[in-house]
Structures are given as C-alpha cells and as structure tokens.
Design an enzyme around this catalytic site. Structure first.
Site, PDB file in Angstrom:
ATOM      1  N   LYS A  80      -5.413   1.886   7.900  1.00 23.42           N
ATOM      2  CA  LYS A  80      -6.106   1.394   8.547  1.00 23.42           C
ATOM      3  C   LYS A  80      -6.165  -0.395   8.458  1.00 23.42           C
ATOM      4  O   LYS A  80      -5.359  -1.199   7.445  1.00 23.42           O
ATOM      5  CB  LYS A  80      -7.821   1.086   7.909  1.00 23.42           C
ATOM      6  CG  LYS A  80      -7.864   1.182   6.342  1.00 23.42           C
ATOM      7  CD  LYS A  80      -7.623  -0.004   5.153  1.00 23.42           C
ATOM      8  CE  LYS A  80      -8.302  -1.477   6.094  1.00 23.42           C
ATOM      9  NZ  LYS A  80      -8.270  -2.653   5.117  1.00 23.42           N
ATOM     10  N   ILE A 138       0.888  -1.087   0.301  1.00 23.53           N
ATOM     11  CA  ILE A 138       0.149  -0.015  -0.246  1.00 23.53           C
ATOM     12  C   ILE A 138       1.413   1.443  -0.056  1.00 23.53           C
ATOM     13  O   ILE A 138       0.249   2.880  -0.728  1.00 23.53           O
ATOM     14  CB  ILE A 138      -1.260  -0.173   1.238  1.00 23.53           C
ATOM     15  CG1 ILE A 138      -2.461   0.961   1.029  1.00 23.53           C
ATOM     16  CG2 ILE A 138      -0.467   0.657   2.663  1.00 23.53           C
ATOM     17  CD1 ILE A 138      -2.801   0.772  -0.551  1.00 23.53           C
ATOM     18  N   ASP A 143      -9.927  -8.020   6.449  1.00 22.28           N
ATOM     19  CA  ASP A 143      -9.243  -6.920   6.719  1.00 22.28           C
ATOM     20  C   ASP A 143      -9.882  -6.022   5.235  1.00 22.28           C
ATOM     21  O   ASP A 143      -9.630  -4.432   5.147  1.00 22.28           O
ATOM     22  CB  ASP A 143      -7.651  -7.072   5.999  1.00 22.28           C
ATOM     23  CG  ASP A 143      -6.279  -6.314   5.436  1.00 22.28           C
ATOM     24  OD1 ASP A 143      -6.083  -5.754   6.658  1.00 22.28           O
ATOM     25  OD2 ASP A 143      -6.772  -5.966   4.179  1.00 22.28           O
TER      26      ASP A 143
HETATM   27  P1  NAP Z   1       2.687  -5.722   2.839  1.00 14.57           P
HETATM   28  O1  NAP Z   1       2.882  -4.844   2.328  1.00 14.57           O
HETATM   29  O2  NAP Z   1       2.162  -7.396   3.620  1.00 14.57           O
HETATM   30  O3  NAP Z   1       3.272  -4.789   4.926  1.00 14.57           O
HETATM   31  C1  NAP Z   1       3.817  -4.078   4.566  1.00 14.57           C
HETATM   32  C2  NAP Z   1       5.321  -3.488   5.211  1.00 14.57           C
HETATM   33  O4  NAP Z   1       5.092  -3.535   6.357  1.00 14.57           O
HETATM   34  C3  NAP Z   1       6.485  -4.484   4.355  1.00 14.57           C
HETATM   35  O5  NAP Z   1       6.706  -4.441   3.616  1.00 14.57           O
HETATM   36  C4  NAP Z   1       6.998  -5.086   5.820  1.00 14.57           C
HETATM   37  O6  NAP Z   1       8.329  -3.623   4.881  1.00 14.57           O
HETATM   38  C5  NAP Z   1       6.157  -4.368   6.753  1.00 14.57           C
HETATM   39  N1  NAP Z   1       6.752  -5.329   7.531  1.00 14.57           N
HETATM   40  C6  NAP Z   1       5.784  -6.634   7.317  1.00 14.57           C
HETATM   41  N2  NAP Z   1       5.153  -7.564   7.939  1.00 14.57           N
HETATM   42  C7  NAP Z   1       6.245  -6.717   9.640  1.00 14.57           C
HETATM   43  C8  NAP Z   1       6.138  -7.142  11.235  1.00 14.57           C
HETATM   44  N3  NAP Z   1       5.915  -8.683  11.043  1.00 14.57           N
HETATM   45  N4  NAP Z   1       6.941  -6.539  11.631  1.00 14.57           N
HETATM   46  C9  NAP Z   1       7.653  -5.285  11.088  1.00 14.57           C
HETATM   47  N5  NAP Z   1       7.897  -4.889   9.592  1.00 14.57           N
HETATM   48  C10 NAP Z   1       6.558  -5.803   8.782  1.00 14.57           C
HETATM   49  O7  NAP Z   1       1.372  -4.806   3.717  1.00 14.57           O
HETATM   50  P2  NAP Z   1       0.370  -3.820   3.252  1.00 14.57           P
HETATM   51  O8  NAP Z   1      -0.571  -4.494   2.285  1.00 14.57           O
HETATM   52  O9  NAP Z   1       1.030  -2.908   2.648  1.00 14.57           O
HETATM   53  O10 NAP Z   1      -0.708  -3.649   4.666  1.00 14.57           O
HETATM   54  C11 NAP Z   1      -0.459  -2.547   5.173  1.00 14.57           C
HETATM   55  C12 NAP Z   1      -1.940  -2.210   5.521  1.00 14.57           C
HETATM   56  O11 NAP Z   1      -2.190  -1.222   4.775  1.00 14.57           O
HETATM   57  C13 NAP Z   1      -1.993  -2.719   6.762  1.00 14.57           C
HETATM   58  O12 NAP Z   1      -3.097  -2.850   7.263  1.00 14.57           O
HETATM   59  C14 NAP Z   1      -3.739  -2.613   5.508  1.00 14.57           C
HETATM   60  O13 NAP Z   1      -4.990  -3.643   5.782  1.00 14.57           O
HETATM   61  C15 NAP Z   1      -4.003  -1.543   4.757  1.00 14.57           C
HETATM   62  N6  NAP Z   1      -4.152  -1.406   3.407  1.00 14.57           N
HETATM   63  C16 NAP Z   1      -3.816  -1.979   2.758  1.00 14.57           C
HETATM   64  C17 NAP Z   1      -4.747  -1.930   1.365  1.00 14.57           C
HETATM   65  C18 NAP Z   1      -3.791  -3.550   0.173  1.00 14.57           C
HETATM   66  O14 NAP Z   1      -4.596  -2.991  -1.058  1.00 14.57           O
HETATM   67  N7  NAP Z   1      -2.843  -3.663  -0.028  1.00 14.57           N
HETATM   68  C19 NAP Z   1      -4.673  -1.439   0.492  1.00 14.57           C
HETATM   69  C20 NAP Z   1      -5.669  -0.349   1.754  1.00 14.57           C
HETATM   70  C21 NAP Z   1      -4.680  -0.497   3.645  1.00 14.57           C
HETATM   71  P3  NAP Z   1      10.030  -4.281   5.751  1.00 14.57           P
HETATM   72  O15 NAP Z   1       9.678  -5.813   5.424  1.00 14.57           O
HETATM   73  O16 NAP Z   1      10.653  -4.047   4.817  1.00 14.57           O
HETATM   74  O17 NAP Z   1       9.613  -4.003   6.865  1.00 14.57           O
END
Ligand code: NAP
Length: 306
Positions: free
Chosen positions: A90, A14, A168
């Site tokens: 969120k 995101i 989510d």
């Molecule tokens: P993601 O790509 O899996 O995670 C974002 C980043 O957080 C990862 O690249 C990682 O970066 C870090 N991370 C992941 N797990 C971790 C852990 N256990 N400890 C510390 N750092 C960690 O997730 P995302 O899809 O971007 O979603 C993140 C948030 O945005 C969620 O709350 C989600 O609900 C919200 N969101 C997502 C979307 C979507 O389409 N995906 C849409 C709207 C909102 P590093 O490894 O580089 O530290």
C-alpha cells in the site's frame, strides 16, 4: 502441495521487517528471488533489475512489490506483461489512474492482482465491521499520529511528490475506515500542512460525510496513537493499536494488540486469489487521499529535516 514461488522487489524496511518473516512462516509460499539495487536476503538468489529476474526465472509465478509508490508502476507493468501474478504494497500506486491501468492489464493477461491493505488484516477490524453493521453511527474520530523519524528513518521519498507524506500512514486508517463502515464515506474538507522545504504534507485534518473526522500527524513524540472511535446508537466502538484492539464502551472486546498477523494474512489472501484466479483491487482508501489533495487547503509550516 507445492508452494507458490514468489519474488520480492525492493528489499528495504517493510520487506525485511514483515514480508520476509511472513513468507518464511507460510505454508503457501516460497521466497524464490529478490530484486533490489542494494538489498538482499541471505540464501536467496538476488537480481538488481526486474526484467532480468522475469526473463531468467520463468518458474516464479508471483511478484510482490515493496517499492515506494512512485517507482512501483514501471515494475508492476513489467510483471503483468510477463504474465505473472502481482501483489502491491500500500498505497497501490502513485496515482489512481496507474492502478486502473494495472487492473485492466491483469484482467487482459488473466493473472491475479492484489492491492494489499495490511491494516485491514489487523486483529480487531473484522469484528468492528460486524459490530457496526447493525448500528447507527452518529460521529467518528480518527487519530493517527506517529513519529516519522522513528518509522521512516531517512526516507526522503515520503516527502517528495507522490510520496504522500502523512497519508502514507494515514491511508492505513482510511483502509480500515472504508472496510468497517456500513455506508460509503466521502471527503468534504481538508487542511494540509506542508513543511516549507517539502512536497508532501506532514499533518492533515480531514472531514468526511457522516460526522467523521481524522487527525493525521507525523510529528508525534512519545506515545504513538493509531486510534478510531465511533459514537453509535448503542454506545462507543473503538479500534486502537492500528486496528488490533477492539473496545466496546471502554472495555476490551477483541484483538491481541499485535501487528505480526497482518502480513501472514495478506499472503494467505494472495494464495486464495491464485487458487480462485481472482483479483482484489479496492481503491476506496486512495480515493479519499486523492480527494484530500484535490480539495484540501494548503498551509505552510516549518521546514522538516530527518
Ligand atoms: P524503503 O525501505 O525506503 O524502500 C524499499 C526499497 O525500495 C528500498 O530499499 C530500495 O531498494 C527501493 N527503492 C527505494 N526508492 C526507490 C526508487 N526511487 N526507485 C527504485 N527503487 C527504490 O521503503 P519501505 O518503508 O520499505 O516502504 C515501501 C512501501 O511499503 C511503501 O509503499 C510503504 O507505504 C509500505 N509500507 C511501509 C511500512 C513501514 O513501516 N516502513 C509499513 C507498511 C507498508 P534498493 O535501493 O535496494 O533498490
């Protein structure tokens, strides 16, 4: 006027899909640093650890956390303790109590806290809210069905404890619902489907007060569905495309079918909160999810692998 400096934390899906482009186009913000163990943004100073960033960059007044919910609290506390303004993706935490603590800490520190709900910024939401304000709602039906493999590829955290599973995306629908209804809503029943090998549900069917139901499913193949329809005393009001298209009695009445405006609107709102030295923390969508886990009947379904 000088733009506000912001650091983005958790450079994953995101952050790269929405936050970085929204900041690049914003008149209010300058992306000044990132914090991520693996991710980075070209041309922007990157840190692997949040405390180091906070110590070395006192000029950065705001931090925006794009981490999954479980690791977020620790980082959020560090930001507020360092006296910086904080923006949360969120859902704003893994538990309600965490966010209560953050809200109190932000107040004690005199900084702004924004628990964002990007779907509330969808194009049709405010028009739907104005429309429903004068209507009696007889029945409402939410259908939020998407393919987890397409939108969250390989994100195992989403099926771990605290990852919320299908809630989510489902909480996005609930963030719209709690914004547009003229009366408060509460959950009265829920059925949750847990894959045998996972800690969070892959599907959920919910019943709320006021004749409102919701069908959330992470196993949708083909066309994806993010719709809600309300039968009212003056006809049918529908929000489709995740809140971006408004229909009245089957005819398009607003919105532009695009989600690209949501994140620019979140950052514009955060700039406004900074100007007003205010916070915006509405936990009503998360209360509905917590209550679904509290009250929901649990069924076990076939194991899920990405
Ligand atoms: P993601 O790509 O899996 O995670 C974002 C980043 O957080 C990862 O690249 C990682 O970066 C870090 N991370 C992941 N797990 C971790 C852990 N256990 N400890 C510390 N750092 C960690 O997730 P995302 O899809 O971007 O979603 C993140 C948030 O945005 C969620 O709350 C989600 O609900 C919200 N969101 C997502 C979307 C979507 O389409 N995906 C849409 C709207 C909102 P590093 O490894 O580089 O530290």
């Amino acid at each position: 006027m000088a733009r506000n400096r912001v650091a983005l934390v958790g450079i994953g899906k995101i952050a790269l899909d929405q936050h970085v482009p929204a900041l690049a186009a914003s008149p209010d913000w300058e992306l000044a640093a990132t914090v991520s163990r693996h991710g980075s943004v070209e041309g922007i100073e990157g840190f692997a650890d949040i405390q180091t960033m906070l110590d070395k960059r006192p000029d950065i007044g705001t931090v925006s956390l794009c981490l999954p919910p479980v690791p977020r609290f620790h980082a959020a506390q560090a930001v507020l303790r360092a006296g910086r303004n904080l923006m949360l993706e969120k859902p704003p935490g893994a538990t309600l109590a965490e966010v209560h603590i953050l809200r109190d800490l932000a107040q004690a520190q005199g900084v702004s806290l924004y628990a964002t709900w990007h779907s509330r910024m969808a194009e049709g939401v405010e028009a739907a809210r104005r429309l429903l304000a004068d209507r009696v709602i007889h029945e409402g039906r939410i259908t939020w069905r998407e393919d987890v493999r397409k939108w969250h590829p390989g994100q195992d955290w989403i099926f771990e404890a605290g990852g919320m599973g299908v809630f989510d995306p489902g909480i996005n629908a609930l963030s719209i619902l709690t914004r547009i209804l003229p009366v408060p809503v509460h959950l009265t029943a829920a059925d949750l489907d847990f894959p045998a090998n996972r800690q969070a549900p892959i599907a959920a069917r919910l019943t709320f007060s006021g004749g409102i139901t919701a069908d959330f499913d992470f196993r949708q193949q083909g066309p994806q569905t993010w719709d809600m329809e309300f039968k009212t005393d003056q006809g049918i009001v529908a929000l489709r495309m995740g809140g971006n298209r408004l229909e009245i009695d089957g005819h398009k009445a607003g919105g532009d079918d695009s989600i690209m405006g949501e994140y620019p609107a979140l950052y514009a709102r955060m700039a406004e909160l900074l100007r007003d030295n205010a916070s915006d923390v509405d936990l009503s969508p998360m209360v509905l999810v917590a209550d679904a886990f509290t009250l929901g009947r649990r069924g076990i379904v076939e194991p899920f692998e990405f």
